[in-house]
Design a protein around this motif. Structure first.
Motif, PDB file in Angstrom:
ATOM      1  N   ALA A  23       2.716   7.223  -2.749  1.00 37.01           N
ATOM      2  CA  ALA A  23       3.773   5.951  -2.159  1.00 37.01           C
ATOM      3  C   ALA A  23       4.249   6.493  -0.838  1.00 37.01           C
ATOM      4  O   ALA A  23       4.771   5.853  -0.480  1.00 37.01           O
ATOM      5  CB  ALA A  23       3.860   5.679  -3.740  1.00 37.01           C
ATOM      6  N   ALA A  27       4.157   4.139   2.328  1.00 41.95           N
ATOM      7  CA  ALA A  27       5.031   3.074   2.136  1.00 41.95           C
ATOM      8  C   ALA A  27       6.564   3.340   3.437  1.00 41.95           C
ATOM      9  O   ALA A  27       6.621   2.473   4.553  1.00 41.95           O
ATOM     10  CB  ALA A  27       6.343   3.232   1.080  1.00 41.95           C
ATOM     11  N   CYS A  30       6.005   0.860   7.728  1.00 47.99           N
ATOM     12  CA  CYS A  30       5.892  -0.196   7.660  1.00 47.99           C
ATOM     13  C   CYS A  30       7.489  -1.697   7.780  1.00 47.99           C
ATOM     14  O   CYS A  30       8.320  -1.269   6.768  1.00 47.99           O
ATOM     15  CB  CYS A  30       4.791  -1.533   7.309  1.00 47.99           C
ATOM     16  SG  CYS A  30       3.626  -0.531   5.813  1.00 47.99           S
ATOM     17  N   VAL A  31       6.983  -2.546   8.056  1.00 47.51           N
ATOM     18  CA  VAL A  31       8.341  -3.516   8.607  1.00 47.51           C
ATOM     19  C   VAL A  31       7.084  -4.892   8.471  1.00 47.51           C
ATOM     20  O   VAL A  31       6.357  -5.002   8.924  1.00 47.51           O
ATOM     21  CB  VAL A  31       8.930  -3.695   9.495  1.00 47.51           C
ATOM     22  CG1 VAL A  31      10.248  -2.626   9.711  1.00 47.51           C
ATOM     23  CG2 VAL A  31       7.710  -3.372  11.032  1.00 47.51           C
ATOM     24  N   PRO A  32       8.257  -5.857   7.555  1.00 43.59           N
ATOM     25  CA  PRO A  32       8.126  -7.710   7.449  1.00 43.59           C
ATOM     26  C   PRO A  32       7.412  -7.997   8.726  1.00 43.59           C
ATOM     27  O   PRO A  32       8.840  -7.670   9.629  1.00 43.59           O
ATOM     28  CB  PRO A  32       7.942  -8.143   6.605  1.00 43.59           C
ATOM     29  CG  PRO A  32       9.866  -7.016   6.080  1.00 43.59           C
ATOM     30  CD  PRO A  32       9.472  -5.876   7.132  1.00 43.59           C
ATOM     31  N   SER A  57       2.603  -7.537   7.153  1.00 41.54           N
ATOM     32  CA  SER A  57       3.744  -6.781   7.813  1.00 41.54           C
ATOM     33  C   SER A  57       2.211  -5.232   9.019  1.00 41.54           C
ATOM     34  O   SER A  57       1.659  -5.262   8.485  1.00 41.54           O
ATOM     35  CB  SER A  57       4.302  -5.538   5.997  1.00 41.54           C
ATOM     36  OG  SER A  57       3.152  -5.207   5.864  1.00 41.54           O
ATOM     37  N   GLU A 128      -6.184   3.421   4.357  1.00 40.70           N
ATOM     38  CA  GLU A 128      -3.910   3.364   3.613  1.00 40.70           C
ATOM     39  C   GLU A 128      -3.930   1.459   3.241  1.00 40.70           C
ATOM     40  O   GLU A 128      -3.114   1.106   3.179  1.00 40.70           O
ATOM     41  CB  GLU A 128      -3.898   3.200   4.844  1.00 40.70           C
ATOM     42  CG  GLU A 128      -3.012   4.288   5.651  1.00 40.70           C
ATOM     43  CD  GLU A 128      -2.036   3.858   6.847  1.00 40.70           C
ATOM     44  OE1 GLU A 128      -1.427   5.653   7.178  1.00 40.70           O
ATOM     45  OE2 GLU A 128      -1.627   3.253   6.937  1.00 40.70           O
ATOM     46  N   GLY A 129      -5.325   0.723   2.858  1.00 39.91           N
ATOM     47  CA  GLY A 129      -5.114  -0.070   2.390  1.00 39.91           C
ATOM     48  C   GLY A 129      -5.079  -1.146   3.110  1.00 39.91           C
ATOM     49  O   GLY A 129      -4.727  -2.565   2.499  1.00 39.91           O
ATOM     50  N   ARG A 260      -1.299  -4.475   7.450  1.00 40.58           N
ATOM     51  CA  ARG A 260      -1.343  -6.052   5.931  1.00 40.58           C
ATOM     52  C   ARG A 260      -0.953  -7.478   6.079  1.00 40.58           C
ATOM     53  O   ARG A 260      -0.013  -6.778   6.572  1.00 40.58           O
ATOM     54  CB  ARG A 260      -1.616  -4.836   4.877  1.00 40.58           C
ATOM     55  CG  ARG A 260      -0.305  -4.595   4.790  1.00 40.58           C
ATOM     56  CD  ARG A 260       0.155  -3.671   3.692  1.00 40.58           C
ATOM     57  NE  ARG A 260      -0.422  -2.732   3.928  1.00 40.58           N
ATOM     58  CZ  ARG A 260       0.272  -1.398   4.261  1.00 40.58           C
ATOM     59  NH1 ARG A 260       0.732  -1.076   4.751  1.00 40.58           N
ATOM     60  NH2 ARG A 260      -0.736  -0.197   3.990  1.00 40.58           N
ATOM     61  N   LEU A 264      -1.234  -9.990  -0.909  1.00 40.50           N
ATOM     62  CA  LEU A 264      -2.171  -9.408  -1.363  1.00 40.50           C
ATOM     63  C   LEU A 264      -3.466  -9.241  -1.347  1.00 40.50           C
ATOM     64  O   LEU A 264      -4.493  -9.409  -1.529  1.00 40.50           O
ATOM     65  CB  LEU A 264      -1.738  -7.487  -1.647  1.00 40.50           C
ATOM     66  CG  LEU A 264      -2.686  -6.831  -2.324  1.00 40.50           C
ATOM     67  CD1 LEU A 264      -2.241  -6.243  -0.821  1.00 40.50           C
ATOM     68  CD2 LEU A 264      -2.679  -5.942  -2.969  1.00 40.50           C
TER      69      LEU A 264
ATOM     70  N   MET C   1      13.700  -2.521   4.319  1.00 40.29           N
ATOM     71  CA  MET C   1      12.853  -3.027   5.734  1.00 40.29           C
ATOM     72  C   MET C   1      11.784  -2.803   5.130  1.00 40.29           C
ATOM     73  O   MET C   1      10.703  -3.274   5.288  1.00 40.29           O
ATOM     74  CB  MET C   1      13.463  -1.454   6.527  1.00 40.29           C
ATOM     75  CG  MET C   1      12.964  -1.344   7.635  1.00 40.29           C
ATOM     76  SD  MET C   1      13.437  -0.178   8.744  1.00 40.29           S
ATOM     77  CE  MET C   1      11.894   1.297   7.598  1.00 40.29           C
ATOM     78  N   SER C   2      11.397  -1.511   4.853  1.00 43.14           N
ATOM     79  CA  SER C   2       9.910  -1.588   4.208  1.00 43.14           C
ATOM     80  C   SER C   2       9.848  -1.954   2.409  1.00 43.14           C
ATOM     81  O   SER C   2       8.823  -1.643   2.019  1.00 43.14           O
ATOM     82  CB  SER C   2       9.765   0.103   4.419  1.00 43.14           C
ATOM     83  OG  SER C   2      10.227   0.556   3.264  1.00 43.14           O
ATOM     84  N   ASP C   4       9.075  -4.439   1.245  1.00 47.36           N
ATOM     85  CA  ASP C   4       7.290  -5.250   1.214  1.00 47.36           C
ATOM     86  C   ASP C   4       6.215  -4.228   0.849  1.00 47.36           C
ATOM     87  O   ASP C   4       5.272  -4.165  -0.255  1.00 47.36           O
ATOM     88  CB  ASP C   4       6.559  -5.999   2.152  1.00 47.36           C
ATOM     89  CG  ASP C   4       5.433  -6.481   2.011  1.00 47.36           C
ATOM     90  OD1 ASP C   4       5.777  -8.165   1.773  1.00 47.36           O
ATOM     91  OD2 ASP C   4       4.303  -6.295   2.992  1.00 47.36           O
ATOM     92  N   CYS C   5       6.434  -3.147   1.211  1.00 46.53           N
ATOM     93  CA  CYS C   5       5.444  -1.747   1.731  1.00 46.53           C
ATOM     94  C   CYS C   5       5.390  -1.388  -0.462  1.00 46.53           C
ATOM     95  O   CYS C   5       4.055  -1.171  -0.758  1.00 46.53           O
ATOM     96  CB  CYS C   5       5.610  -0.947   2.730  1.00 46.53           C
ATOM     97  SG  CYS C   5       5.047  -1.611   4.395  1.00 46.53           S
ATOM     98  N   ILE C   6       6.734  -0.870  -0.070  1.00 48.89           N
ATOM     99  CA  ILE C   6       7.113  -0.050  -1.859  1.00 48.89           C
ATOM    100  C   ILE C   6       6.320  -0.975  -2.504  1.00 48.89           C
ATOM    101  O   ILE C   6       5.428  -0.457  -3.556  1.00 48.89           O
ATOM    102  CB  ILE C   6       8.180   0.111  -1.515  1.00 48.89           C
ATOM    103  CG1 ILE C   6       9.217   1.537  -0.915  1.00 48.89           C
ATOM    104  CG2 ILE C   6       8.713   0.594  -2.702  1.00 48.89           C
ATOM    105  CD1 ILE C   6      10.253   1.138  -0.733  1.00 48.89           C
ATOM    106  N   ALA C   8       4.259  -3.105  -2.407  1.00 48.25           N
ATOM    107  CA  ALA C   8       3.108  -3.773  -2.790  1.00 48.25           C
ATOM    108  C   ALA C   8       2.089  -2.209  -3.011  1.00 48.25           C
ATOM    109  O   ALA C   8       0.389  -1.572  -3.263  1.00 48.25           O
ATOM    110  CB  ALA C   8       2.547  -3.788  -1.303  1.00 48.25           C
ATOM    111  N   SER C   9       2.901  -1.354  -3.328  1.00 42.54           N
ATOM    112  CA  SER C   9       1.864   0.702  -2.460  1.00 42.54           C
ATOM    113  C   SER C   9       0.715   0.732  -3.926  1.00 42.54           C
ATOM    114  O   SER C   9      -0.126   1.645  -3.769  1.00 42.54           O
ATOM    115  CB  SER C   9       2.887   1.863  -2.558  1.00 42.54           C
ATOM    116  OG  SER C   9       3.813   2.068  -3.708  1.00 42.54           O
ATOM    117  N   ARG C  12      -1.559  -0.705  -3.936  1.00 43.81           N
ATOM    118  CA  ARG C  12      -2.900  -0.503  -2.820  1.00 43.81           C
ATOM    119  C   ARG C  12      -3.934   1.229  -3.033  1.00 43.81           C
ATOM    120  O   ARG C  12      -4.131   1.771  -2.871  1.00 43.81           O
ATOM    121  CB  ARG C  12      -2.077   0.258  -1.879  1.00 43.81           C
ATOM    122  CG  ARG C  12      -2.084  -1.397  -0.814  1.00 43.81           C
ATOM    123  CD  ARG C  12      -1.463  -0.725   0.551  1.00 43.81           C
ATOM    124  NE  ARG C  12      -0.868   0.035   0.748  1.00 43.81           N
ATOM    125  CZ  ARG C  12       0.785   0.216   0.865  1.00 43.81           C
ATOM    126  NH1 ARG C  12       0.959  -0.449   0.930  1.00 43.81           N
ATOM    127  NH2 ARG C  12       1.302   1.693   1.025  1.00 43.81           N
TER     128      ARG C  12
END
Lengths: 267, 484, 212
Positions: A23, A27, A30-32, A57, A128-129, A260, A264, C1-2, C4-6, C8-9, C12
């Motif tokens: 993770a 993680a 990316c940025v939103p 994102s 990476e999904g 992505r 989700l 910043m990230s 959103d990604c964390i 959802a990780s 994923r």
């Protein structure tokens, strides 16, 4: 099928133990990008208004050679010697070291991954999904500069972008990590062309001078896409390049990054 | 029923083909030919074919950074590595199998539109090629002429402005008339963000291109492409044919060769020929073939006669002609004489007459006296008076002067270098300064002094230009010169 | 910043693991409506440039699972369409029918037709079934099939077909009738819709003649 579904939870348990490390790697990238609209260069007769882009994102940086090399070790089916011609042509990974060997130095590993086909790029993102960004998502992010969401009417911004196109590709690629735009995404311009998920949705007539003369039999629906904003040469050239390619092609100036959707639930 | 369907299908397949269009000379015959392409300014030799053939043309697109002027470089997108691109030569009726390759190092996709192709986009629709790929399409060259080809990938103006154009010659079936030299010249306008001759790598400027304000207007892609030791050459007595294209993207060319008249111009590259042409108009995306015979040696400058493009944007090329001179056609400079323009009033006609006489070697004493008289008035007469009597105690007389009688030639030195100090003329003393009168030229001084010697009761004599020249050159010792 | 990604990780990772599992099980029992990512390895029993290298699972108008590679062993006429297409797609069907009509009965028996929808959101199994019935298609040899959006994109990329969704539900798409030989290589393609393309028909016959 049933057997593998039972095996799933066991492996899941093992996987979750390794989750934090993985993770952490994925993680950070990316940025939103908030939802919005963009007046797309692709004008389709039925729909002249700006296109709505839902929130998503996006990776801050294009995928690097080092990252793709790691993917090749994890998924040896995508290595040059093993991959089917259907998914990668003779130029795939041209000039790359053998998978076991590392890149000669950190600088080389930090360069964007090029000579990668659409299928390979898509497979990386799936690992990476994620997926490749759509053309509209790319166009939406590319309209921005450091301070504005839409800098496309600024001739200075356009000139900067065109300046990259003027430089020949014979020099070595610089590493990823250029200036960030207003969303925090870097290297959208000035480094490499990038694959998009729907590269084969860019139904542009090979001879763009025919103007608004759609050949309705060749392209069902509204005819070939008419390029609405002919002033936006930067985007036009990107469109021209992507529409000239097939999924198995690769070039030395074409890389990719992943995106992505924000929710989700969407596939 | 199935059998009869098949029979019908076969019968349809064997039906006579549609009648041939004009210029279609039938199917290709003989062995397949690989076209020889040349880099500018060279032109491939005549095909020498008598029947249509299948011709294979292979052209590669390369994007490269090369100089556009001294110290100035630009990224050109090229057909065959040069601007303009390789010259293609085929014959009317040939079936051309065209291979367009895009070098893998290219950033951009490219295609080609040949103006000699009858078909959609001139081939552009069928040749859109990604980097590292090759496209192939086939066309029949139905029309003879000299045609432009160029890239037509969006944005088209930018691809053309970056040098993606060249010429394809479709020979008439009987071939072109024989000449001694054929050369390939193509004009183009170029747009950079920097100024003319601003050094460094210059990027393309889209704004200037849209405003049609080029930074450079060049023959064959770079300043100096056809000058100095790269000038095109010929000998006197030879005939030269220039295939001249205008790749533009914006400007029209007024093509002229300084010092030559085009004996024949296939204007617009078409079939008709115009004769005795000074300057021919070549449209943007057009071409012409000009022929002229060279009779006089020297450097002939190829220009676009919108003349500021030559001096301020670089539109200049040289044709160097060597060989024996022929003065009956052109002599070089024969006379450099004084032209007095509106100064040739009545009283100075004599001076003009004398100048002309001197030039043709027929100067008489009378000519000199007449001219000297005209020149004396208003210059020498100011001090020595119109009748030469001078001013007692101040300026010595010239009339019946014993000073002159002793040695007439000493007057030359007096006029040219001045005279000062004690002097006795006709028994009277003078101690005054005569400033050097070196404005009149040698002819004029000779004429004035000849007049003086033959007037005012003097004994006569003649001063010649050569004598004045000698005295002018021999400046007296420093002590004598009073300065001015 | 990230953030959103964390957030959802974890999801994923799970998705990634399941995908990996699916990949491992791909050779024996591919999961429906998904292309296995690691199936890029060239299958030795197929030519390197065969379309069947893409292990795509489809669903036909009867709701049956149909592998893309089910046509392996005989020539297949492939195209992509969508049922609500008013203009070109009906012509596509007619062109396919006209092509088949040029074959002998024996030849026709050894050719199948596969039409895959580019609009899986609307072209459900029921809609496909109704379309097949309305056009009176011979479903013993014709299949109207659907798969997930990502799969459609990949199949189109492999076949060299372009398509794009428009806001009004219609699609912009290129016209192509494609002939796959018995090994899944693209042997011919035509964009001619007004009746059968004679060159295309000849290639179909040649493919059949090359069969053992």
């Amino acid at each position: 099928m049933t057997a593998s579904r039972h095996a799933g939870p066991l492996l899941l348990a093992a996987g979750l133990l390794a989750a934090p490390a993985v993770a952490a790697r994925r993680a950070a990238d990316c940025v939103p990008v908030p939802a919005g609209t963009v007046a797309s260069v692709l004008a389709v007769d039925a729909d002249p208004g700006p296109v709505t882009v839902p929130a998503f994102s996006m990776r801050v940086l294009p995928v690097t050679r080092g990252e793709f090399q790691r993917f090749l070790r994890e998924e040896p089916g995508w290595q040059r010697e093993q991959v089917a011609r259907t998914f990668a042509d003779a130029g795939y990974l041209a000039g790359w070291p053998a998978t076991a060997a590392a890149w000669p130095d950190d600088a080389a590993a930090a360069q964007p991954a090029t000579q990668v086909s659409w299928f390979a790029a898509q497979a990386y993102c799936e690992s990476e999904g994620a997926r490749l960004p759509t053309w509209i998502e790319w166009e939406y992010v590319a309209a921005a500069d450091r301070t504005r969401a839409d800098a496309r009417s600024d001739p200075a911004s356009l000139a900067r972008i065109l300046g990259w196109y003027a430089r020949p590709a014979s020099t070595a690629l610089p590493p990823v990590g250029g200036e960030a735009n207003v969303y925090g995404v870097r290297d959208v311009h000035g480094l490499v062309w990038e694959w998009v998920d729907d590269f084969n949705a860019l139904l542009v007539d090979a001879d763009s001078r025919s103007g608004n003369d759609p050949d309705k039999l060749k392209f069902c629906g509204a005819g070939a896409i008419n390029l609405r904003d002919r002033q936006n040469y930067a985007v036009l050239m990107r469109l021209a390049l992507l529409s000239s390619l097939n999924g198995a092609d690769s070039t030395g100036s074409l890389g990719f990054r992943c995106a992505r959707p924000a929710s989700l639930e969407k596939p | 029923m199935l059998a009869s369907t098949l029979l019908v299908a076969n019968a349809l397949a064997a039906a006579p083909k549609a009648p041939r269009s004009l210029g279609d000379l039938g199917p290709p015959q003989g062995p397949v030919v690989r076209a020889v392409l040349t880099s500018p300014p060279r032109v491939p030799p005549p095909t020498g074919r008598k029947a249509p053939a299948k011709v294979i043309v292979e052209l590669e697109v390369v994007e490269k950074e090369t100089p556009s002027s001294e110290g100035v470089s630009y990224t050109f997108w090229t057909f065959g590595g040069t601007v303009p691109g390789s010259f293609i030569r085929v014959r009317q009726g040939d079936t051309v199998e065209f291979h367009l390759k895009n070098h893998p190092g290219s950033k951009m996709p490219h295609n080609i539109d040949l103006h000699g192709v009858t078909g959609p986009g001139g081939g552009a629709a069928s040749s859109f090629t990604a980097p590292g790929h090759e496209s192939q399409f086939t066309f029949k060259a139905l029309n003879e002429g000299i045609y432009v080809y160029h890239c037509a990938t969006a944005p088209v103006g930018m691809h053309v402005a970056n040098g993606m154009y060249g010429l394809i010659l479709v020979e008439p079936p009987e071939g072109l008339s024989k000449v001694n030299h054929e050369y390939y010249v193509m004009q183009g306008d170029f747009y950079t963000t920097g100024k003319y001759r601003e050094k460094g790598a210059q990027p393309f400027d889209m704004e200037k291109a849209i405003a049609e304000q080029p930074t450079y207007v060049l023959f064959n892609g770079t300043e100096g492409a056809l000058t100095g030791d790269k000038a095109i050459t010929a000998k006197t007595g030879e005939t030269v044919r220039l295939f001249v294209g205008n790749g533009s993207p914006n400007l029209v060319s007024s093509f002229h060769v300084i010092g030559a008249i085009f004996d024949k111009v296939r204007y617009e590259g078409g079939t008709n020929v115009q004769r005795n042409v000074q300057t021919t108009l070549i449209p943007a995306g057009g071409a012409a073939a000009v022929e002229f015979k060279l009779r006089v040696l020297g450097s002939y400058v190829l220009v676009d006669h919108s003349i500021f493009r030559v001096f301020n944007k670089g539109a200049l090329a040289i044709l160097k002609v060597s060989g024996p001179e022929d003065k009956t056609i052109y002599s070089g400079k024969e006379v450099d004489s004084v032209y007095l323009g509106d100064r040739s009033q009545a009283n100075l006609n004599a001076v003009t007459a004398a100048t002309q006489a001197a030039a043709s070697g027929t100067l008489t004493l009378q000519d000199q006296v007449a001219a000297g008289q005209a020149l004396f008035a208003g210059t020498c007469s100011v001090c020595h008076q119109a009748n030469g009597t001078g001013l007692p105690g101040v300026f010595p007389p010239l009339a019946q002067s014993d000073y002159l009688k002793v040695d007439p030639k000493r007057a030359i030195a007096a006029v040219l270098h001045g005279l000062s100090g004690k002097l006795t003329v006709n028994g009277k003393d003078y101690d005054s300064v005569m400033t050097p009168m070196n404005q009149p030229n040698d002819d004029e001084v000779a004429n004035i002094l000849t007049y003086v010697l033959n007037s005012f009761g003097n004994g006569g004599g003649r001063i010649l230009t050569e004598e004045v020249k000698k005295v002018r050159a021999a400046r007296p010792a420093a002590a004598a010169a009073p300065g001015h | 910043m990230s953030s959103d990604c964390i957030r959802a990780s974890a999801g994923r990772i799970l998705a990634g693991l399941l995908a990996a599992l699916a990949a491992m099980a791909a050779a024996s029992a591919p999961t429906p409506d998904a292309a296995a990512p690691a199936a890029a390895v060239a299958k030795a029993h197929l030519p390197a440039d065969s379309v069947y290298q893409l292990a795509q699972m489809l669903t036909d108008q009867q709701g049956r699972a149909l592998s893309l590679a089910s046509g392996h062993g005989h020539p297949v006429l492939v195209s992509m369409f969508y049922t609500s297409c008013q203009f070109v797609c009906p012509m596509l069907v007619e062109a396919l029918r006209a092509t088949e009509a040029r074959l002998s009965a024996a030849e026709r028996a050894r050719v199948t037709v596969l039409m895959v929808s580019i609009d899986p959101e609307h072209d459900s199994v029921a809609v496909l079934e109704r379309t097949a019935r309305q056009r009176e298609l011979d479903t013993t040899r014709w299949s109207l099939a659907r798969t997930d959006a990502a799969g459609v994109r990949k199949l189109a990329a492999v076949l060299g077909i372009q398509y794009r969704a428009l806001a009004n539900g219609e699609f912009n798409h290129s016209t192509a009738l494609i002939l796959l030989d018995n090994e899944g290589r693209i042997a011919a393609r035509t964009a001619q819709l007004g009746g059968a393309d004679p060159v295309f028909v000849r290639r179909v016959k040649a493919s059949l003649a090359a069969l053992p």
